[in-house]
Design a protein around this motif. Sequence first.
Motif, PDB file in Angstrom:
ATOM      1  N   UNK A   1       0.910  -1.238   0.135  1.00  0.00           N
ATOM      2  CA  UNK A   1      -0.072  -0.091   0.028  1.00  0.00           C
ATOM      3  C   UNK A   1       0.920   1.149   0.060  1.00  0.00           C
ATOM      4  N   UNK A   2       2.087   1.162   0.564  1.00  0.00           N
ATOM      5  CA  UNK A   2       3.007   2.396   0.419  1.00  0.00           C
ATOM      6  C   UNK A   2       3.262   2.887  -0.953  1.00  0.00           C
ATOM      7  N   UNK A   3       3.293   1.657  -1.677  1.00  0.00           N
ATOM      8  CA  UNK A   3       3.652   2.132  -3.275  1.00  0.00           C
ATOM      9  C   UNK A   3       2.660   2.920  -3.723  1.00  0.00           C
ATOM     10  N   UNK A   4       1.402   2.657  -3.526  1.00  0.00           N
ATOM     11  CA  UNK A   4       0.167   3.294  -4.023  1.00  0.00           C
ATOM     12  C   UNK A   4       0.258   4.896  -3.384  1.00  0.00           C
ATOM     13  N   UNK A   5       0.600   5.034  -2.152  1.00  0.00           N
ATOM     14  CA  UNK A   5       0.882   6.427  -1.862  1.00  0.00           C
ATOM     15  C   UNK A   5       1.931   7.044  -2.466  1.00  0.00           C
ATOM     16  N   UNK A   6       3.285   6.563  -2.673  1.00  0.00           N
ATOM     17  CA  UNK A   6       4.290   6.975  -3.432  1.00  0.00           C
ATOM     18  C   UNK A   6       3.954   7.238  -5.039  1.00  0.00           C
ATOM     19  N   UNK A   7       3.177   6.433  -5.638  1.00  0.00           N
ATOM     20  CA  UNK A   7       2.692   6.568  -6.746  1.00  0.00           C
ATOM     21  C   UNK A   7       1.870   7.921  -6.875  1.00  0.00           C
ATOM     22  N   UNK A   8       0.781   8.046  -5.874  1.00  0.00           N
ATOM     23  CA  UNK A   8      -0.155   9.217  -5.772  1.00  0.00           C
ATOM     24  C   UNK A   8       0.693  10.166  -5.574  1.00  0.00           C
ATOM     25  N   UNK A   9       1.559  10.495  -4.925  1.00  0.00           N
ATOM     26  CA  UNK A   9       2.470  11.693  -4.852  1.00  0.00           C
ATOM     27  C   UNK A   9       3.106  12.127  -5.979  1.00  0.00           C
ATOM     28  N   UNK A  10       3.784  11.045  -6.850  1.00  0.00           N
ATOM     29  CA  UNK A  10       4.434  11.252  -8.065  1.00  0.00           C
ATOM     30  C   UNK A  10       3.559  12.002  -9.101  1.00  0.00           C
ATOM     31  N   UNK A  11       2.178  11.284  -9.134  1.00  0.00           N
ATOM     32  CA  UNK A  11       1.196  12.013 -10.177  1.00  0.00           C
ATOM     33  C   UNK A  11       0.967  13.389  -9.440  1.00  0.00           C
ATOM     34  N   UNK A  12       0.575  13.337  -8.342  1.00  0.00           N
ATOM     35  CA  UNK A  12       0.294  14.939  -7.690  1.00  0.00           C
ATOM     36  C   UNK A  12       1.448  15.666  -8.258  1.00  0.00           C
ATOM     37  N   UNK A  13       2.773  15.152  -7.852  1.00  0.00           N
ATOM     38  CA  UNK A  13       3.889  16.125  -8.288  1.00  0.00           C
ATOM     39  C   UNK A  13       3.942  16.432  -9.934  1.00  0.00           C
ATOM     40  N   UNK A  14       3.523  15.550 -10.758  1.00  0.00           N
ATOM     41  CA  UNK A  14       3.828  15.754 -12.209  1.00  0.00           C
ATOM     42  C   UNK A  14       2.725  16.821 -12.420  1.00  0.00           C
TER      43      UNK A  14
END
Length: 414
Positions: A1-14
């Motif tokens: 689930x940590x990976x999901x949060x990290x991916x979400x942050x990367x999408x947010x950053x982009x």
Amino acid sequence: MLEIFVIAYCVYFFFTIYTSFMQIGYVHKARTLRPIILENEKYIEAANYSIEKERLSIVSSFYNFLLFIFWIGFGLSILDSLISVESYWLKAIVYVDLFIIINWLLGLPFDLYSTFKLDKKYGFSNMTPALFVKDTIKSGILFLVFGSAVIGGISWIITNLQTWWIWGFVFIFAVIILINMLYPVIRDKMFDKFEPLKDKELEEKINTLLSEVGFKSSGVFSVDASKRDNRLNAYFGGLGSTKRVVLFDTLVEKLTHNELLAVLGHELGHFKNGDILKNIGIMGAVMFVFFAIFGNLSEAIFLGLSLQNEPYAIITLFLIFSPILSFFLMPLISLISRHNEYAADEFGSNLQSKEDLVNALLKLANENKSFPLSHPLYIFFYYSHPPLVERFKELGYDVNEESEEALKDSIFNK
């Protein structure tokens, strides 16, 4: 689930970076076209200010991304190893306080640049180093006293109650309501100087306006906002018996009585249409979802970060990731808000007059250097108020559409 949060942050950053670049390109093109709404000089100045703010936002976003990598990669675990406190609630207070203070210190250069360089360059900031330090000390005291108490309270709830996330939501929601009630009192006592209006004729007109719509307040006040900033603003502060009408001294100075009454009429439109309660309801619903998510985190997330599944870790993860979740909800919330703004404009113009409201908005736009045009994607994500062009059209103001149409063509016919 940590990976999901990290991916979400990367999408947010982009998306934050992408929308900023789109906005800069859009405003850069608009700057070369025929000015609308703003005076020619103010139009160019507002465009330049908008571009510089967005460039600063891009740098800040990259910086925050690096901080995110630092905290998730090893920063949180290092901070955990440095704090050897047995008490669960005391550890949560120390850990979260330090996390917030470190982030504030690391972000301080951006605040200083924005306040003392960018805003001063465009004639907004009147902040002095002494006043900045004074405000910072007062804010720090409030945070350490009341913020620490809230952290301790939520820590107790997490540790002692089975479905803690439900009771945690109730507790934090109640705290937010309390803060809204006390906000004008705290501002009055610690930061701003609230005074009864010296213009008694204006005060009488405002009280008559409030009576017409059944708005009961504890008074009409002028606040010395100009000691920090030259922007024009007004707001209804507090809830219940603490409600008050607050006018920036800059607003009282620049607007005529009728224009000021039109601005207040707009705000009263929010009151009459129940927007305040709607906003509280939306905020509560969003917060409930957040608590439901962070109240049921997988143990694997804490193991992946080398943290214990304890209050200090849960609260810190909430602080790190809740802004990201908020970002993806922003388009829907902004859409609702823009709808409410149109309705408030209509109410305010009927209560006073469309001419007065248009004149007031024109002065606000020119004095605050609010650039009237923005990229559609930027509006979609960030605009809680409709673009000035659209607001003026709804009010029947004759806006020159040449620049707007030229920009649309440049976007959609590439």
